[in-house]
Motif scaffolding. Structure first.
Motif, short mmCIF file in Angstrom:
data_model
loop_
_atom_site.label_atom_id
_atom_site.label_comp_id
_atom_site.label_asym_id
_atom_site.label_seq_id
_atom_site.Cartn_x
_atom_site.Cartn_y
_atom_site.Cartn_z
N LEU A 237 0.84 -1.20 0.00
CA LEU A 237 0.00 0.00 0.00
C LEU A 237 0.87 1.26 0.00
CD1 LEU A 237 -3.10 0.58 0.19
CD2 LEU A 237 -2.75 0.94 2.63
N VAL A 238 1.96 1.21 0.75
CA VAL A 238 2.89 2.35 0.77
C VAL A 238 3.58 2.49 -0.59
CG1 VAL A 238 4.98 3.26 1.83
CG2 VAL A 238 3.24 2.14 3.26
N PHE A 239 4.02 1.37 -1.17
CA PHE A 239 4.67 1.41 -2.49
C PHE A 239 3.75 2.04 -3.52
CE2 PHE A 239 7.52 -2.52 -1.55
CZ PHE A 239 8.34 -1.72 -0.79
N VAL A 240 2.52 1.54 -3.59
CA VAL A 240 1.57 2.00 -4.60
C VAL A 240 1.26 3.48 -4.42
CG1 VAL A 240 -0.84 1.81 -5.31
CG2 VAL A 240 0.53 -0.24 -5.08
N PHE A 241 1.15 3.92 -3.19
CA PHE A 241 0.86 5.34 -2.95
C PHE A 241 1.95 6.23 -3.52
CE2 PHE A 241 1.43 9.14 -0.30
CZ PHE A 241 0.20 9.75 -0.48
N PHE A 242 3.19 5.96 -3.20
CA PHE A 242 4.27 6.82 -3.67
C PHE A 242 4.55 6.65 -5.16
CE2 PHE A 242 5.26 6.86 0.91
CZ PHE A 242 5.41 8.22 1.09
N LEU A 243 4.23 5.51 -5.73
CA LEU A 243 4.44 5.31 -7.16
C LEU A 243 3.45 6.10 -8.01
CD1 LEU A 243 5.14 1.46 -7.35
CD2 LEU A 243 6.73 3.28 -8.03
N TRP A 244 2.20 6.18 -7.58
CA TRP A 244 1.14 6.68 -8.45
C TRP A 244 0.37 7.88 -7.91
CZ3 TRP A 244 -0.70 0.98 -8.99
CH2 TRP A 244 0.15 0.31 -9.89
N VAL A 245 0.71 8.39 -6.75
CA VAL A 245 -0.11 9.46 -6.19
C VAL A 245 -0.13 10.68 -7.10
CG1 VAL A 245 1.83 10.34 -4.79
CG2 VAL A 245 -0.56 10.86 -4.13
N TRP A 246 1.00 11.02 -7.72
CA TRP A 246 1.04 12.22 -8.56
C TRP A 246 0.24 12.05 -9.85
CZ3 TRP A 246 2.37 15.64 -5.38
CH2 TRP A 246 3.35 15.40 -4.42
N HIS A 247 0.05 10.82 -10.28
CA HIS A 247 -0.77 10.58 -11.47
C HIS A 247 -2.27 10.55 -11.15
CE1 HIS A 247 2.77 9.64 -13.88
NE2 HIS A 247 3.18 8.82 -12.94
N ASN A 248 -2.62 10.57 -9.87
CA ASN A 248 -4.02 10.44 -9.50
C ASN A 248 -4.59 11.71 -8.88
OD1 ASN A 248 -5.12 7.46 -9.78
ND2 ASN A 248 -2.96 7.31 -9.22
#
Length: 417
Positions: A237-248
């Protein structure tokens, strides 16, 4: 899609939806046993004490007003034991325990801390009835209803196809670490969801069919798996947040996407960046609901050490929202056992909501949309698919690569040409 598969999808979806509606709108069963008035009349013959009818009513799962015995905790104005004759006088053992149950007496313990101070905790029965009743019923209906509606939608809409012919040219959509993080999150969540359902429904469905021994083995394994897979879920969950937060982050293109219903209705497909508005809803649902599930899960993994609700209720009371909604002032002093019961209830409620959302996400990423699985499978998608669903993102990729070709894909040349 063949006529046979369409007909089966219609049948499956209609059967599930009708089944859900039948359970929701089924007539309430007639009351079993004596009425509340009859119970009150029977208590008059016992001097206000509970009767056999009260005990049977509780065993049937009916609500019993405890006020008739809640206040019967003895008379502390009676003479001291040395001045009493025979058995006449003050509090009896049952009255002392009743006082403890309803929180009248201040209990002091020499060891064990706050947990040991709670000798009787009456809220456990309410928690159990909620877990076996509304939680199991409405949670199960939410999952079955979601599957039924998706089956009907598939029968009506069919699979979202790529309009243009495939070009054969691939573009990288997700890199290896992105796919690893996604599948670690997805895999752990699926197993967590299934093991949680085993724990919740084991006694109701598994034990009657396969026996208590099988259910006991499954419950033991489900608990072990559930507790240990919580850690990779939270890490992913932490990985996914930092990977894609700027795209969302929401932007104006999302408004266009909603106006065009994501291209599901009609033949036009709205432009989108790397993630469209629908995917952003999925992302933030996973992040926010997943974080909430993780917090309540940590509270359950470390019982009595991470209380969440007393302080939360205090903050909510300060806002005035509970009072405005008619809930009154929420309790800010909770026994450790009450904290655990609330954490478990919240954990399950939020998990059911997220499971329903993820079922819809799985549908879109598998049979619902042609080519969608390739994005997380191989990580590469055809340019025709990228242009149809994420044209702005495709233009950005081509600009980075220094390509001057238009974003619209061209049909690959054949030997005859």
């Amino acid at each position: 899609m063949t006529k046979r598969s369409t007909g089966f999808a219609w049948f499956l979806g209609l059967a599930l939806v009708l089944g859900v509606l039948a359970v929701i709108f089924r007539p309430a069963p007639p009351p079993v046993g004596p009425s509340p008035e009859a119970l009150a009349e029977a208590r008059e013959a016992t001097g206000g004490a509970q009767t056999l009818q009260d005990i049977l009513a509780r065993q049937e799962g009916r609500d019993i007003d405890p006020s008739f015995r809640q206040s019967e905790i003895g008379d502390d104005t009676a003479a001291g034991m040395a001045a009493q004759l025979g058995t006449l006088g003050g509090e009896s053992d049952s009255e002392i325990w009743r006082a403890l149950r309803y929180g009248y007496d201040t209990v002091e313990v020499s060891a064990g801390g706050d947990v040991a101070r709670v000798l009787m905790q009456d809220g456990g029965m309410g928690w159990y009835q909620f877990r076996q009743g509304p939680l199991a019923t409405w949670g199960g209906l939410a999952l079955l209803g979601t599957i039924g509606l998706l089956a009907l939608f598939f029968a009506f809409r069919g699979r979202v196809r790529v309009d243009e012919p495939m070009t054969g040219r691939k573009v990288t959509r997700f890199k290896a670490f992105e796919r690893f993080s996604h599948w670690m999150l997805a895999g752990s969540f699926i197993v967590l969801g299934l093991s949680g359902l085993v724990v919740l429904f084991g006694r109701s469905f598994i034990a009657p069919v396969f026996g208590r021994e099988v259910n006991a083995v499954l419950l033991t394994g489900a608990k072990f798996v559930h507790n240990n897979l919580a850690w990779p879920f939270m890490l992913a969950l932490v990985f996914v947040f930092f990977l894609w937060v700027w795209h969302n982050i929401p932007n104006r293109t999302d408004i266009t996407w909603f106006k065009m219903a994501g291209g599901i209705v009609g033949k036009d497909h709205p432009p989108a960046k790397k993630f469209n508005a629908g995917q952003k809803i999925i992302f933030w649902s996973v992040i926010l609901l997943g974080a909430s599930i993780s917090m309540s899960g940590l509270s359950l993994l470390f019982p009595y050490e991470l209380p969440l609700f007393a302080k939360t209720f205090g903050i909510l009371n300060d806002t005035g929202i509970p009072q405005l909604l008619g809930f009154g002032t929420l309790p800010t002093e909770l026994a450790p056992q009450e904290e655990m019961q609330l954490a478990q209830a919240w954990h399950a409620i939020v998990a059911f909501v997220l499971m329903a959302i993820i079922i819809a996400h799985i549908y879109i990423g598998s049979i619902g949309m042609e080519g969608a699985f390739d994005a997380m499978g191989s990580g590469e998608v055809d340019e025709a698919w990228a242009h149809q669903h994420h044209s702005i993102w495709l233009d950005e990729i081509r600009a980075k690569e220094g390509s001057t070709e238009p974003s619209a894909p061209t049909r690959p040349a054949t030997a005859a040409e």
